[in-house]
Design an enzyme around this catalytic site. Sequence first.
Site, mmCIF file in Angstrom:
data_model
loop_
_atom_site.group_PDB
_atom_site.id
_atom_site.type_symbol
_atom_site.label_atom_id
_atom_site.label_comp_id
_atom_site.label_asym_id
_atom_site.label_seq_id
_atom_site.Cartn_x
_atom_site.Cartn_y
_atom_site.Cartn_z
ATOM 1 C CG ASN A 7 4.787 -12.419 -3.367
ATOM 2 O OD1 ASN A 7 5.190 -12.483 -4.527
ATOM 3 N ND2 ASN A 7 4.518 -11.283 -2.752
ATOM 4 N NE ARG A 92 1.549 -9.696 -5.281
ATOM 5 C CZ ARG A 92 2.531 -8.822 -5.462
ATOM 6 N NH1 ARG A 92 3.760 -9.145 -5.182
ATOM 7 N NH2 ARG A 92 2.264 -7.620 -5.896
ATOM 8 C CG HIS A 181 -0.264 -2.247 -5.569
ATOM 9 N ND1 HIS A 181 0.190 -0.961 -5.662
ATOM 10 C CD2 HIS A 181 0.789 -2.995 -5.170
ATOM 11 C CE1 HIS A 181 1.481 -0.918 -5.335
ATOM 12 N NE2 HIS A 181 1.870 -2.152 -5.040
ATOM 13 C CG HIS A 209 -1.078 -0.462 -1.958
ATOM 14 N ND1 HIS A 209 -1.491 -1.652 -1.397
ATOM 15 C CD2 HIS A 209 0.264 -0.554 -2.071
ATOM 16 C CE1 HIS A 209 -0.430 -2.427 -1.177
ATOM 17 N NE2 HIS A 209 0.646 -1.772 -1.578
ATOM 18 N NE ARG A 242 8.613 0.052 -8.479
ATOM 19 C CZ ARG A 242 7.583 -0.691 -8.109
ATOM 20 N NH1 ARG A 242 6.373 -0.448 -8.586
ATOM 21 N NH2 ARG A 242 7.748 -1.685 -7.277
ATOM 22 C CG ASP A 282 12.563 3.366 5.758
ATOM 23 O OD1 ASP A 282 11.603 4.026 6.216
ATOM 24 O OD2 ASP A 282 12.878 2.251 6.181
ATOM 25 N NE ARG A 284 10.284 2.675 8.823
ATOM 26 C CZ ARG A 284 10.171 1.371 8.817
ATOM 27 N NH1 ARG A 284 9.734 0.756 9.869
ATOM 28 N NH2 ARG A 284 10.484 0.664 7.764
ATOM 29 N N GLY A 330 2.400 0.092 3.971
ATOM 30 C CA GLY A 330 3.393 0.565 4.942
ATOM 31 C C GLY A 330 3.318 2.051 5.277
ATOM 32 C CD GLU A 384 -0.607 -7.037 -1.420
ATOM 33 O OE1 GLU A 384 0.290 -6.634 -0.644
ATOM 34 O OE2 GLU A 384 -0.535 -6.954 -2.647
#
Length: 400
Positions: A7, A92, A181, A209, A242, A282, A284, A330, A384
């Site tokens: 990738n 990829r 994706h 996703h 984004r 993030d 989390r 994730g 992937e």
Amino acid sequence: MLILVLNSGSSSIKYQLRQVPVPDDPLRAADGPQSNGADDGGRVITGGLVERIGDRAAGPDSVSDHAEALERIALAVNEALDGQELDAVGHRVVHGGERFSAPVLIDNEITRAIERLNPLAPLHNPANVLGIRAITDKWPALPQVAVFDTAFHRTLPEFAWRYAVPDVLYRNFGIRRYGFHGTSHEFVAHQAAKLLGVELGAFCAVIAHLGNGASVAAIQDGVSVDTSMGFTPLEGLVMGTRSGDIDPSILVFLARQGMDADEIDDLLNRDSGLQALAGNNDMRSVVESAEAGNHRAVLALAVSSYRLAKYIGGYHVAVGGAQALVFTAGIGENSWQFRQLVAGRLSALGIKLDDDANRKRSKEPRVISTADSDIAVLVVPTDEERAIAEATAAVVVSSR
Ligand code: ADP
């Protein structure tokens, strides 16, 4: 077969060396992962990431270009191969434009065709081409296969991929919706159908996703009929940095305020999304802050889960009634809190989560809805690299 998956990005190359079973029906397997019935995903032999390409000032770890990065990868791979021979390299490739609807064996003409798509993915395709050329120089006889992120969405009907803008934009610049994706959505669709015991060709689902980049895909009878990313990976959901969907007039407004194209590009791709709303990209940390009562984090979760729920509702309609809602990547695989928030907005669709199943940690594909939920809710880990390795093996075998 021993497949090196690459990738290749503009400033980094991610790689994984994988052993995959030789597909017994390569023509069918090349259509998609596991379609030859095999459930053996093979194994990862080694992998890693070479970063800071082209940034000599960044210190001793940095490399000057893709060829040097590849030399470093070749060393690690050769050591792991321990005398065995590599069978092929799978790349990829982010943009396959309108031409590529399936993985292809790379030759000079294909490399040039990918290069001609550079204007559509200026950050990604040039780096993919550098990776391909670096491998060609190093191992000229080794088969290389391109696996495109856009290919799975080539089945979108025209009414889903058209923007309502003058046709000249499409004809002259290729301005239309492509979707991204695709490798992940396709892999996850196969896995989800298998988990539910449904023939892929009769499987209707909405796949979310949710990684740093995030997109939803509408799967009808096994193929993609809509997806939230468009001309670029900026359209659609609220992502890590984004913005996703905004009123396009905001760009015009900002241009009139004196911002140039690069500044607007940075603003919407790197300084927006969760980062802008919560001050952190993030998930989390955003969930933790929200649980601690931070208003900005609570709002960020509300905005992003609301946007996603609207897409899921819309795609449920697009596919004529989804059998499954599938979470992956994730956030989708790991954040039970975010899944709970989204599902909570979908009670009008008769979606009911099994709270224990939703909270349970697992690396396995699983159902997290109750038995009486009108739509099954699944968590399916994406892979992937595995999908690219399997597609590469299939193309190589069928080209022999
Ligand atoms: P990408 O491949 O697009 O870079 P990933 O699929 O690795 O991204 O997803 C990254 C996102 O997943 C980040 O927002 C990260 O916070 C989130 N994530 C990873 N692990 C967890 C976790 N245990 N709980 C919540 N979010 C997580």
